[in-house]
Write a protein that holds these residues in place. Structure first.
Motif, PDB file in Angstrom:
ATOM      1  N   TYR A  14       0.849  -1.190   0.000  1.00  0.00           N
ATOM      2  CA  TYR A  14       0.000   0.000   0.000  1.00  0.00           C
ATOM      3  C   TYR A  14       0.883   1.238   0.000  1.00  0.00           C
ATOM      4  N   VAL A  15       0.596   2.172  -0.900  1.00  0.00           N
ATOM      5  CA  VAL A  15       1.326   3.431  -0.971  1.00  0.00           C
ATOM      6  C   VAL A  15       0.432   4.520  -0.388  1.00  0.00           C
ATOM      7  N   ASP A  16       0.893   5.146   0.713  1.00  0.00           N
ATOM      8  CA  ASP A  16       0.073   6.178   1.352  1.00  0.00           C
ATOM      9  C   ASP A  16       0.212   7.524   0.623  1.00  0.00           C
ATOM     10  N   ILE A  60      -8.009  -6.192   9.571  1.00  0.00           N
ATOM     11  CA  ILE A  60      -6.577  -5.886   9.450  1.00  0.00           C
ATOM     12  C   ILE A  60      -6.230  -4.953  10.602  1.00  0.00           C
ATOM     13  N   VAL A  61      -5.395  -5.445  11.512  1.00  0.00           N
ATOM     14  CA  VAL A  61      -5.082  -4.680  12.718  1.00  0.00           C
ATOM     15  C   VAL A  61      -3.783  -3.893  12.582  1.00  0.00           C
ATOM     16  N   LYS A  62      -2.990  -4.216  11.567  1.00  0.00           N
ATOM     17  CA  LYS A  62      -1.736  -3.492  11.360  1.00  0.00           C
ATOM     18  C   LYS A  62      -1.362  -3.556   9.893  1.00  0.00           C
ATOM     19  N   LEU A  63      -0.907  -2.429   9.371  1.00  0.00           N
ATOM     20  CA  LEU A  63      -0.361  -2.370   8.014  1.00  0.00           C
ATOM     21  C   LEU A  63       0.744  -1.326   8.028  1.00  0.00           C
ATOM     22  N   GLY A  64       1.978  -1.808   8.028  1.00  0.00           N
ATOM     23  CA  GLY A  64       3.122  -0.909   8.102  1.00  0.00           C
ATOM     24  C   GLY A  64       3.028  -0.023   9.323  1.00  0.00           C
ATOM     25  N   SER A  65       3.250   1.272   9.126  1.00  0.00           N
ATOM     26  CA  SER A  65       3.222   2.214  10.249  1.00  0.00           C
ATOM     27  C   SER A  65       1.915   3.008  10.314  1.00  0.00           C
ATOM     28  N   SER A  76      -7.803   1.693  -1.762  1.00  0.00           N
ATOM     29  CA  SER A  76      -6.614   2.192  -2.455  1.00  0.00           C
ATOM     30  C   SER A  76      -5.553   1.120  -2.710  1.00  0.00           C
ATOM     31  N   LEU A  77      -5.822  -0.106  -2.293  1.00  0.00           N
ATOM     32  CA  LEU A  77      -4.866  -1.192  -2.530  1.00  0.00           C
ATOM     33  C   LEU A  77      -4.813  -1.552  -4.009  1.00  0.00           C
ATOM     34  N   PHE A  78      -3.672  -2.046  -4.439  1.00  0.00           N
ATOM     35  CA  PHE A  78      -3.580  -2.611  -5.783  1.00  0.00           C
ATOM     36  C   PHE A  78      -4.434  -3.880  -5.817  1.00  0.00           C
ATOM     37  N   VAL A  79      -4.967  -4.217  -6.974  1.00  0.00           N
ATOM     38  CA  VAL A  79      -5.855  -5.374  -7.111  1.00  0.00           C
ATOM     39  C   VAL A  79      -5.176  -6.657  -6.628  1.00  0.00           C
TER      40      VAL A  79
END
Length: 119
Positions: A14-16, A60-65, A76-79
């Protein structure tokens, strides 16, 4: 002890908004309310496919920072990452068929088999 959280690494990530890449995360097992609650959401009523977006944002409880995971994050995730997470969700929440001891009525041999509710 029952494992309730599972770590993952997204295929692409995921790109923020600031361009930071987030690939590593953790997903928890879904509860009954995770599955029931979104059914009342107007977005799901208009588009049943949106159910998985809401489910993933809840489990989802955590994704990166990232400090929180929202439906906007999942949208916004890639497919390929969305597909990966859907498959993971289905895998870790899949109900395992109960195993039962049985005896063959013809030969008397004892064996263990899955109890099949689907027929």
């Amino acid at each position: 002890m029952l494992q309730t959280e599972y770590e993952f690494t997204l295929p692409k990530g995921y790109v923020d908004r600031d361009g930071n890449l987030h690939k590593n995360g953790r997903m928890r097992l879904a509860t009954a309310m995770d599955e029931i609650g979104p059914a009342r959401d107007p977005r799901v009523m208009r588009n049943p496919d949106y159910l998985m977006i809401i489910l993933l944002s809840r489990v989802i409880v955590k994704l990166g920072s990232l400090s929180e995971i929202t439906t906007n994050t999942i949208e916004s995730l890639f497919v390929s990452d969305l597909t990966f997470l859907q498959n993971m969700y289905e895998t870790i929440n899949k109900a395992e068929a109960p195993m039962v001891q049985a005896t063959c009525p013809y030969c008397g041999r004892e064996f263990t088999t899955e109890l099949n509710f689907k027929g």
